[in-house]
Scaffold this motif. Structure first.
Motif, PDB file in Angstrom:
ATOM      1  N   LEU A 169       0.839  -1.199   0.000  1.00 53.13           N
ATOM      2  CA  LEU A 169       0.000   0.000   0.000  1.00 53.13           C
ATOM      3  C   LEU A 169       0.876   1.251   0.000  1.00 53.13           C
ATOM      4  O   LEU A 169       1.760   1.401   0.853  1.00 53.13           O
ATOM      5  N   ILE A 170       0.604   2.147  -0.957  1.00 57.02           N
ATOM      6  CA  ILE A 170       1.390   3.372  -1.102  1.00 57.02           C
ATOM      7  C   ILE A 170       0.440   4.570  -1.084  1.00 57.02           C
ATOM      8  O   ILE A 170      -0.424   4.705  -1.956  1.00 57.02           O
ATOM      9  N   HIS A 171       0.595   5.423  -0.091  1.00 55.77           N
ATOM     10  CA  HIS A 171      -0.324   6.531   0.157  1.00 55.77           C
ATOM     11  C   HIS A 171      -0.060   7.718  -0.767  1.00 55.77           C
ATOM     12  O   HIS A 171       0.886   7.730  -1.557  1.00 55.77           O
ATOM     13  N   GLY A 172      -0.874   8.750  -0.603  1.00 59.23           N
ATOM     14  CA  GLY A 172      -0.770   9.938  -1.430  1.00 59.23           C
ATOM     15  C   GLY A 172      -0.005  11.082  -0.777  1.00 59.23           C
ATOM     16  O   GLY A 172       0.533  10.956   0.327  1.00 59.23           O
ATOM     17  N   PHE A 173       0.005  12.218  -1.468  1.00 56.83           N
ATOM     18  CA  PHE A 173       0.704  13.425  -1.031  1.00 56.83           C
ATOM     19  C   PHE A 173       0.084  13.952   0.262  1.00 56.83           C
ATOM     20  O   PHE A 173      -1.136  13.956   0.432  1.00 56.83           O
ATOM     21  N   LEU A 174       0.935  14.416   1.186  1.00 57.21           N
ATOM     22  CA  LEU A 174       0.521  14.947   2.490  1.00 57.21           C
ATOM     23  C   LEU A 174      -0.259  13.928   3.306  1.00 57.21           C
ATOM     24  O   LEU A 174      -1.071  14.281   4.166  1.00 57.21           O
ATOM     25  N   SER A 175      -0.021  12.650   3.056  1.00 55.21           N
ATOM     26  CA  SER A 175      -0.738  11.595   3.753  1.00 55.21           C
ATOM     27  C   SER A 175       0.267  10.587   4.310  1.00 55.21           C
ATOM     28  O   SER A 175       1.454  10.875   4.426  1.00 55.21           O
ATOM     29  N   SER A 176      -0.230   9.394   4.658  1.00 55.40           N
ATOM     30  CA  SER A 176       0.627   8.344   5.206  1.00 55.40           C
ATOM     31  C   SER A 176      -0.146   7.036   5.156  1.00 55.40           C
ATOM     32  O   SER A 176      -1.284   6.989   4.672  1.00 55.40           O
TER      33      SER A 176
END
Length: 279
Positions: free
Chosen positions: A35-42
């Motif tokens: 699982l790879i999250h998005g910008f400004l996330s985690s």
């Protein structure tokens, strides 16, 4: 569900990641879902999806630097190509030779970069409201990022928008926004080092993969989109679907950008059907 939290130094930067799995021994024969999250996330953004996925698979959730609990270095090169290499090196260190990538927003571009760089590693790709077709940031902003203390302007700009306002923009059903969600998306930004790293990222981010590159990525791909996505509009999903030769597109009404939070059961069902279908 068993969860283990780790940190590993990859390419000179400390990467935080989580392993999630059930005790079911049959899971070992299946590819690990990354699982790879998005910008400004985690990896926090997958908190509702992970318990569902671990019923059938082992799940590896990664905090991309400089986000989440990963290191916030001023020296790391925050290009998508390099972030993809960090993920691939981590998988190699963990002995993972075959995987299914699941990327949300910016994480979708990292997944596509990995599929491009090392297609033999990736069995399938799931793109959740993936970013697409963004150009490199304007030259004036890139130059401005070299001004001393630019990171303070960046901090002020993000603080002015505020965590709640950001969540209102990415979640269609505002009733889902609670104190736990606000805290989870805000906590990493209490560390000022992230603003130094984001300043570096402004210079390093090379832009999304162009159509001519996407057309040569043959990895089986499932695209899932919220039709009310204000961040990455549904038109981007349709365009990616046209450019990726081995893809399918599913859309949800009354759903925004933060798919793993808004529609975890629907996303899980779609992923399971996709993974259990022979390409």
């Amino acid at each position: 569900m068993k969860s283990n939290h780790f940190t590993m130094n990859i390419s000179g930067i400390n990467i935080f990641y989580e392993f999630h799995h059930d005790a079911d021994s049959t899971i070992a024969s299946k590819p690990t879902l990354v699982l790879i999250h998005g910008f400004l996330s985690s990896s926090f953004s997958f908190r509702r999806l992970i318990p569902l996925l671990t019923k059938e698979y082992t799940v590896l959730a990664i905090d991309l630097p400089p986000f989440g609990k990963s290191e916030k270095s001023k020296k790391f090169v925050y290009s998508y190509e390099n972030l993809a290499k960090v993920v691939m090196e981590l998988l190699s260190e963990l002995g993972i030779e075959k995987t299914v990538l699941i990327g949300h927003s910016m994480g979708g571009q990292i997944c596509l970069n990995i599929s491009r760089q090392k297609p033999e590693l990736v069995e399938k790709v799931v793109l959740l409201c993936s970013s697409g077709y963004l150009k490199k940031l304007k030259r004036a902003l890139v130059y401005s990022s070299r001004i001393p203390y630019f990171y303070l302007y960046l901090k002020y700009w993000l603080a002015k928008k505020g965590a709640i306002q950001n969540l209102l923009n990415v979640v269609h059903d505002h009733s889902l926004i609670d104190d736990e969600m606000i805290a989870g998306y805000t906590e990493p930004f209490y560390d000022d080092r992230i603003f130094h790293a984001l300043t570096r990222m402004i210079r390093d981010r090379e832009g999304d993969l162009a159509s001519e590159i996407l057309r040569n990525i043959n990895t089986p791909s499932l695209l899932i989109w919220g039709e009310e996505d204000k961040v990455v509009p549904i038109e981007i999903g349709r365009r990616l679907h046209r450019d990726l030769p081995n893809s399918q597109l599913i859309t949800y009404k009354n759903t925004g950008h933060l798919l793993p939070e808004e529609k975890p059961q629907h996303v899980y069902d779609n992923i399971m059907e996709f993974l259990q279908t022979t390409s």
